[in-house]
Write a protein that holds these residues in place. Structure first.
Motif, PDB file in Angstrom:
ATOM      1  N   UNK A 123      55.520  -3.780 113.554  1.00 28.81           N
ATOM      2  CA  UNK A 123      54.870  -3.032 114.622  1.00 28.81           C
ATOM      3  C   UNK A 123      54.293  -4.028 115.604  1.00 28.81           C
ATOM      4  N   UNK A 124      54.173  -3.614 116.863  1.00 32.36           N
ATOM      5  CA  UNK A 124      53.454  -4.448 117.831  1.00 32.36           C
ATOM      6  C   UNK A 124      51.960  -4.316 117.534  1.00 32.36           C
ATOM      7  N   UNK A 125      51.148  -5.253 118.000  1.00 30.21           N
ATOM      8  CA  UNK A 125      49.698  -5.108 117.796  1.00 30.21           C
ATOM      9  C   UNK A 125      49.174  -3.781 118.349  1.00 30.21           C
ATOM     10  N   UNK A 126      49.702  -3.344 119.481  1.00 29.59           N
ATOM     11  CA  UNK A 126      49.221  -2.077 120.065  1.00 29.59           C
ATOM     12  C   UNK A 126      49.600  -0.896 119.166  1.00 29.59           C
ATOM     13  N   UNK A 127      50.824  -0.926 118.611  1.00 27.79           N
ATOM     14  CA  UNK A 127      51.233   0.161 117.713  1.00 27.79           C
ATOM     15  C   UNK A 127      50.351   0.183 116.469  1.00 27.79           C
ATOM     16  N   UNK A 128      50.083  -1.003 115.960  1.00 22.43           N
ATOM     17  CA  UNK A 128      49.202  -1.072 114.786  1.00 22.43           C
ATOM     18  C   UNK A 128      47.798  -0.566 115.130  1.00 22.43           C
ATOM     19  N   UNK A 129      47.300  -0.920 116.309  1.00 18.48           N
ATOM     20  CA  UNK A 129      45.951  -0.505 116.708  1.00 18.48           C
ATOM     21  C   UNK A 129      45.832   1.016 116.818  1.00 18.48           C
ATOM     22  N   UNK A 130      46.955   1.665 117.116  1.00 20.65           N
ATOM     23  CA  UNK A 130      46.882   3.121 117.290  1.00 20.65           C
ATOM     24  C   UNK A 130      46.541   3.834 115.974  1.00 20.65           C
ATOM     25  N   UNK A 131      46.645   3.125 114.861  1.00 17.62           N
ATOM     26  CA  UNK A 131      46.318   3.740 113.562  1.00 17.62           C
ATOM     27  C   UNK A 131      44.833   3.588 113.219  1.00 17.62           C
ATOM     28  N   UNK A 132      44.145   2.738 113.973  1.00 20.02           N
ATOM     29  CA  UNK A 132      42.715   2.556 113.697  1.00 20.02           C
ATOM     30  C   UNK A 132      41.981   3.884 113.859  1.00 20.02           C
ATOM     31  N   UNK A 133      41.056   4.126 112.940  1.00 14.52           N
ATOM     32  CA  UNK A 133      40.289   5.370 113.014  1.00 14.52           C
ATOM     33  C   UNK A 133      40.916   6.499 112.240  1.00 14.52           C
ATOM     34  N   UNK A 134      42.081   6.257 111.629  1.00 16.00           N
ATOM     35  CA  UNK A 134      42.690   7.321 110.819  1.00 16.00           C
ATOM     36  C   UNK A 134      43.053   6.823 109.414  1.00 16.00           C
ATOM     37  N   UNK A 135      43.586   5.586 109.332  1.00 15.35           N
ATOM     38  CA  UNK A 135      44.016   5.121 108.008  1.00 15.35           C
ATOM     39  C   UNK A 135      42.823   4.838 107.082  1.00 15.35           C
ATOM     40  N   UNK A 136      41.620   4.720 107.636  1.00 12.27           N
ATOM     41  CA  UNK A 136      40.447   4.358 106.831  1.00 12.27           C
ATOM     42  C   UNK A 136      39.907   5.523 105.999  1.00 12.27           C
ATOM     43  N   UNK A 137      40.457   6.705 106.194  1.00 19.91           N
ATOM     44  CA  UNK A 137      39.958   7.888 105.475  1.00 19.91           C
ATOM     45  C   UNK A 137      40.059   7.693 103.969  1.00 19.91           C
TER      46      UNK A 137
END
Ligand code: SF4
Ligand code: SF4
Length: 249
Positions: free
Chosen positions: A128-142
């Motif tokens: 993934x690009x860094x931006x694609x990876x960043x888009x998961x922040x705030x959801x995968x931490x559940x």
């Protein structure tokens, strides 16, 4: 310290009742869970779930002075007394502070919480690009503690039909994942008046999440994604995965 704890043993009690306790916390009892475990030493009939004691497993989720949270990361200092402890609201009580989370996890599983990608597996990882990876922040931490869904009035009234904020946050997590190929099917799966749209944007979910996540915003973004796919709301067209729909359209 004074506590008022909801007690219920289905073998002898017709309904839950509140039991008052008074206990002297030890100097090392910084967190509410420390005090509850001290209480359990005095009354070993008191039943609760706990595991990691680090706010990671989510198993000691309960209602603390009217607000859902994790006992292990709730500081004793400053808690209003008596500290009123109840099981997570809206879920069937198994015993005392332990609730049945079967429906919560059924709704979670209903959104297919796994990556769908039929491409041949790469030699190493799927990049993934860094931006694609960043888009998961705030959801995968559940951590799937259930605090949000259990504090959501829409989930209380329709637990069998409304996915609830926890499940919808995870739906969003996979909808946003650049490696996933099932965006259209995932959106299709959330169609109708209940599964997604029963959310009334009351925001209780974001208020209580012990990880600081905002399921309500994820729900809003899924709605916007639906609009982007179809150009209008509520009438999502069916597209097979791989039909050419741009994932980020
Ligand atoms: S979104 Fe927050 S409150 Fe809801 S299940 Fe995940 S960690 Fe718990
Ligand atoms: S914002 Fe939606 S999901 Fe969150 S508590 Fe309110 S109704 Fe429930």
């Amino acid at each position: 310290m004074k506590l008022s704890v909801s007690r219920y043993n289905p073998e002898v009690d017709s309904k839950p009742y509140m039991q008052d306790y008074e206990i002297e916390p030890a100097p090392e009892d910084h967190m509410l869970l420390d005090v509850i475990l001290r209480l359990k030493k005095a009354d070993n009939t008191l039943t609760l779930r706990k595991s990691c004691r680090e706010g990671v497993c989510g198993s000691d989720a309960m209602n603390i002075n009217g607000r859902n949270g994790l006992a292990c990361i709730t500081r004793v200092h400053g808690l209003k007394e008596p500290v009123v402890l109840r099981p997570l609201p809206g879920l069937p009580i198994i015993r005392d502070l332990v609730v049945d989370m079967t429906n919560f996890f059924r709704q979670y599983h209903s959104i297919s919480p796994f990556l769908v990608n039929d491409d041949a597996p790469p030699e190493k990882e799927r990049l993934q690009s860094p931006a694609e990876r960043d888009s998961l922040n705030g959801s995968y931490e559940c951590i799937l503690c259930g605090c949000c869904s259990s504090q959501c009035p829409s989930y209380w009234w329709n637990p069998d039909k409304f996915v609830g904020p926890a499940g919808l946050l995870q739906a969003y997590r996979f909808i946003m994942d650049s490696r996933d190929h099932a965006t259209t099917a995932r959106l299709e799966n959330l169609k109708g008046p209940y599964r997604l749209f029963r959310c009334r944007t009351i925001m209780n979910c974001a208020e209580v999440c012990p990880k600081g996540l905002e399921p309500s915003h994820a729900i809003e973004k899924i709605r916007l994604k639906m609009l982007n796919v179809t150009g209008h709301g509520g009438g999502l067209e069916v597209h097979e995965p791989g039909s050419g729909l741009d994932k980020n359209s």
